[in-house]
Motif scaffolding. Structure first.
Motif, PDB file in Angstrom:
ATOM      1  N   PHE A  78       0.813  -1.205   0.000  1.00 18.23           N
ATOM      2  CA  PHE A  78       0.000   0.000   0.000  1.00 18.23           C
ATOM      3  C   PHE A  78       0.850   1.259   0.000  1.00 18.23           C
ATOM      4  CE2 PHE A  78      -2.680  -3.143   2.333  1.00 18.23           C
ATOM      5  CZ  PHE A  78      -3.614  -3.317   1.335  1.00 18.23           C
ATOM      6  N   LEU A  79       0.265   2.350  -0.508  1.00 17.26           N
ATOM      7  CA  LEU A  79       0.912   3.651  -0.467  1.00 17.26           C
ATOM      8  C   LEU A  79       1.034   4.112   0.986  1.00 17.26           C
ATOM      9  CD1 LEU A  79      -0.983   5.508  -3.344  1.00 17.26           C
ATOM     10  CD2 LEU A  79       1.418   4.819  -3.363  1.00 17.26           C
ATOM     11  N   VAL A  80       2.162   4.706   1.311  1.00 17.96           N
ATOM     12  CA  VAL A  80       2.378   5.268   2.647  1.00 17.96           C
ATOM     13  C   VAL A  80       2.814   6.724   2.487  1.00 17.96           C
ATOM     14  CG1 VAL A  80       2.930   3.060   3.741  1.00 17.96           C
ATOM     15  CG2 VAL A  80       4.757   4.415   2.730  1.00 17.96           C
ATOM     16  N   ASP A  81       2.922   7.416   3.589  1.00 20.54           N
ATOM     17  CA  ASP A  81       3.293   8.828   3.593  1.00 20.54           C
ATOM     18  C   ASP A  81       4.610   9.038   2.846  1.00 20.54           C
ATOM     19  OD1 ASP A  81       2.884  11.506   4.285  1.00 20.54           O
ATOM     20  OD2 ASP A  81       4.210  11.324   6.025  1.00 20.54           O
ATOM     21  N   GLY A  82       4.602   9.944   1.867  1.00 19.93           N
ATOM     22  CA  GLY A  82       5.800  10.274   1.115  1.00 19.93           C
ATOM     23  C   GLY A  82       5.982   9.493  -0.180  1.00 19.93           C
ATOM     24  N   ASP A  83       5.124   8.520  -0.459  1.00 21.63           N
ATOM     25  CA  ASP A  83       5.233   7.736  -1.692  1.00 21.63           C
ATOM     26  C   ASP A  83       4.827   8.564  -2.903  1.00 21.63           C
ATOM     27  OD1 ASP A  83       6.214   5.467  -0.531  1.00 21.63           O
ATOM     28  OD2 ASP A  83       4.342   4.334  -0.629  1.00 21.63           O
ATOM     29  N   GLU A  84       5.133   8.021  -4.091  1.00 26.24           N
ATOM     30  CA  GLU A  84       4.765   8.663  -5.346  1.00 26.24           C
ATOM     31  C   GLU A  84       3.810   7.769  -6.116  1.00 26.24           C
ATOM     32  OE1 GLU A  84       6.834   9.726  -9.628  1.00 26.24           O
ATOM     33  OE2 GLU A  84       8.092   9.766  -7.830  1.00 26.24           O
ATOM     34  N   VAL A  85       2.750   8.391  -6.633  1.00 19.20           N
ATOM     35  CA  VAL A  85       1.838   7.684  -7.531  1.00 19.20           C
ATOM     36  C   VAL A  85       2.509   7.706  -8.901  1.00 19.20           C
ATOM     37  CG1 VAL A  85      -0.459   7.655  -8.572  1.00 19.20           C
ATOM     38  CG2 VAL A  85      -0.173   8.400  -6.207  1.00 19.20           C
ATOM     39  N   GLU A  86       2.922   6.543  -9.382  1.00 22.90           N
ATOM     40  CA  GLU A  86       3.729   6.488 -10.603  1.00 22.90           C
ATOM     41  C   GLU A  86       2.917   6.611 -11.882  1.00 22.90           C
ATOM     42  OE1 GLU A  86       6.724   3.467 -10.807  1.00 22.90           O
ATOM     43  OE2 GLU A  86       6.902   3.419  -8.630  1.00 22.90           O
ATOM     44  N   PHE A  87       1.695   6.130 -11.880  1.00 24.56           N
ATOM     45  CA  PHE A  87       0.886   6.125 -13.100  1.00 24.56           C
ATOM     46  C   PHE A  87      -0.130   7.261 -13.031  1.00 24.56           C
ATOM     47  CE2 PHE A  87       1.996   1.713 -12.001  1.00 24.56           C
ATOM     48  CZ  PHE A  87       2.883   1.463 -13.045  1.00 24.56           C
ATOM     49  N   THR A  88       0.051   8.264 -13.910  1.00 23.98           N
ATOM     50  CA  THR A  88      -0.838   9.424 -13.900  1.00 23.98           C
ATOM     51  C   THR A  88      -1.357   9.699 -15.306  1.00 23.98           C
ATOM     52  OG1 THR A  88       0.995  10.967 -14.235  1.00 23.98           O
ATOM     53  CG2 THR A  88       0.349  10.500 -11.950  1.00 23.98           C
ATOM     54  N   GLN A  89      -2.494  10.373 -15.362  1.00 26.27           N
ATOM     55  CA  GLN A  89      -3.088  10.803 -16.621  1.00 26.27           C
ATOM     56  C   GLN A  89      -3.389  12.288 -16.485  1.00 26.27           C
ATOM     57  OE1 GLN A  89      -6.666   8.739 -17.675  1.00 26.27           O
ATOM     58  NE2 GLN A  89      -7.066  10.064 -19.429  1.00 26.27           N
ATOM     59  N   SER A  90      -2.781  13.092 -17.342  1.00 23.69           N
ATOM     60  CA  SER A  90      -2.938  14.543 -17.276  1.00 23.69           C
ATOM     61  C   SER A  90      -4.334  14.975 -17.675  1.00 23.69           C
ATOM     62  CB  SER A  90      -1.910  15.222 -18.174  1.00 23.69           C
ATOM     63  OG  SER A  90      -0.610  15.000 -17.672  1.00 23.69           O
ATOM     64  N   ALA A  91      -4.616  16.246 -17.420  1.00 24.95           N
ATOM     65  CA  ALA A  91      -5.906  16.820 -17.772  1.00 24.95           C
ATOM     66  C   ALA A  91      -6.053  16.878 -19.287  1.00 24.95           C
ATOM     67  CB  ALA A  91      -6.035  18.224 -17.190  1.00 24.95           C
ATOM     68  N   LEU A  92      -7.259  16.699 -19.766  1.00 17.26           N
ATOM     69  CA  LEU A  92      -7.561  16.800 -21.187  1.00 17.26           C
ATOM     70  C   LEU A  92      -7.739  18.273 -21.531  1.00 17.26           C
ATOM     71  CD1 LEU A  92      -8.232  15.320 -23.828  1.00 17.26           C
ATOM     72  CD2 LEU A  92     -10.606  15.325 -23.100  1.00 17.26           C
ATOM     73  N   VAL A  93      -6.879  18.777 -22.411  1.00 18.47           N
ATOM     74  CA  VAL A  93      -6.935  20.179 -22.803  1.00 18.47           C
ATOM     75  C   VAL A  93      -7.663  20.267 -24.138  1.00 18.47           C
ATOM     76  CG1 VAL A  93      -5.581  22.239 -23.314  1.00 18.47           C
ATOM     77  CG2 VAL A  93      -4.786  20.619 -21.593  1.00 18.47           C
ATOM     78  N   LEU A  94      -8.791  20.933 -24.143  1.00 26.13           N
ATOM     79  CA  LEU A  94      -9.656  21.003 -25.318  1.00 26.13           C
ATOM     80  C   LEU A  94      -8.942  21.610 -26.520  1.00 26.13           C
ATOM     81  CD1 LEU A  94     -12.476  20.383 -26.351  1.00 26.13           C
ATOM     82  CD2 LEU A  94     -13.168  22.653 -25.594  1.00 26.13           C
TER      83      LEU A  94
END
Length: 149
Positions: free
Chosen positions: A122-138
């Motif tokens: 599990f994620l703990v304090d200070g970890d990084e979420v490695e898989f991200t999806q940026s905002a959709l820019v119209l």
């Protein structure tokens, strides 16, 4: 009803009206959910955060699990570094959880949605979420459509 009683009634009504407007303004601006440091912080890097702001909701499956506590630019990765404050009661997000920036409502309020993965750690304090999806820019999307045709 005499004039004095009518003035008191109107004054009471006005006080209730202004109190309701303050509460509504706090709800709309997301200030009503100011929480102290009761949570753990994880970091996520995004190429584009769109209109995401501090105190924006962080949710999983439509349930609010925290809020964005800080946004800054990282000159080493050339990305936006977003710090998420997750409430302690939601402490079992797998390490391979993904984070995406989504838009909610007619006003276009942006929030971060978490999609839990299947890892046993599990994620703990200070970890990084490695898989991200940026905002959709119209504008970018329209540009791609115009270039391809």
């Amino acid at each position: 009803m005499n004039a004095r009683a009518m003035e008191i009634l109107v004054g009471t009504f006005m006080l209730l009206f202004f109190a309701a407007m303050v509460i509504l303004a706090m709800k709309v601006s997301n200030l009503a959910s100011l929480t102290g440091g009761d949570g753990y912080k994880v970091v996520a890097y995004f190429e584009n955060i769109g209109g995401l702001k501090p105190r924006a909701p962080v949710s999983a499956s439509g349930v609010r699990v925290g809020q964005v506590s800080d946004i800054e630019y990282d000159p080493e990765t050339f990305q936006a570094k977003v710090t998420l404050s997750i409430n302690n009661e939601y402490s079992e997000f797998p390490i391979d959880t993904t984070a995406g920036i989504y838009t909610a409502g007619l006003l276009g309020e942006q929030y971060i949605g978490l999609d839990p993965g299947g890892d046993i750690d599990f994620l703990v304090d200070g970890d990084e979420v490695e898989f991200t999806q940026s905002a959709l820019v119209l504008e970018r999307l329209i540009g791609r459509v115009l270039v391809n045709q």
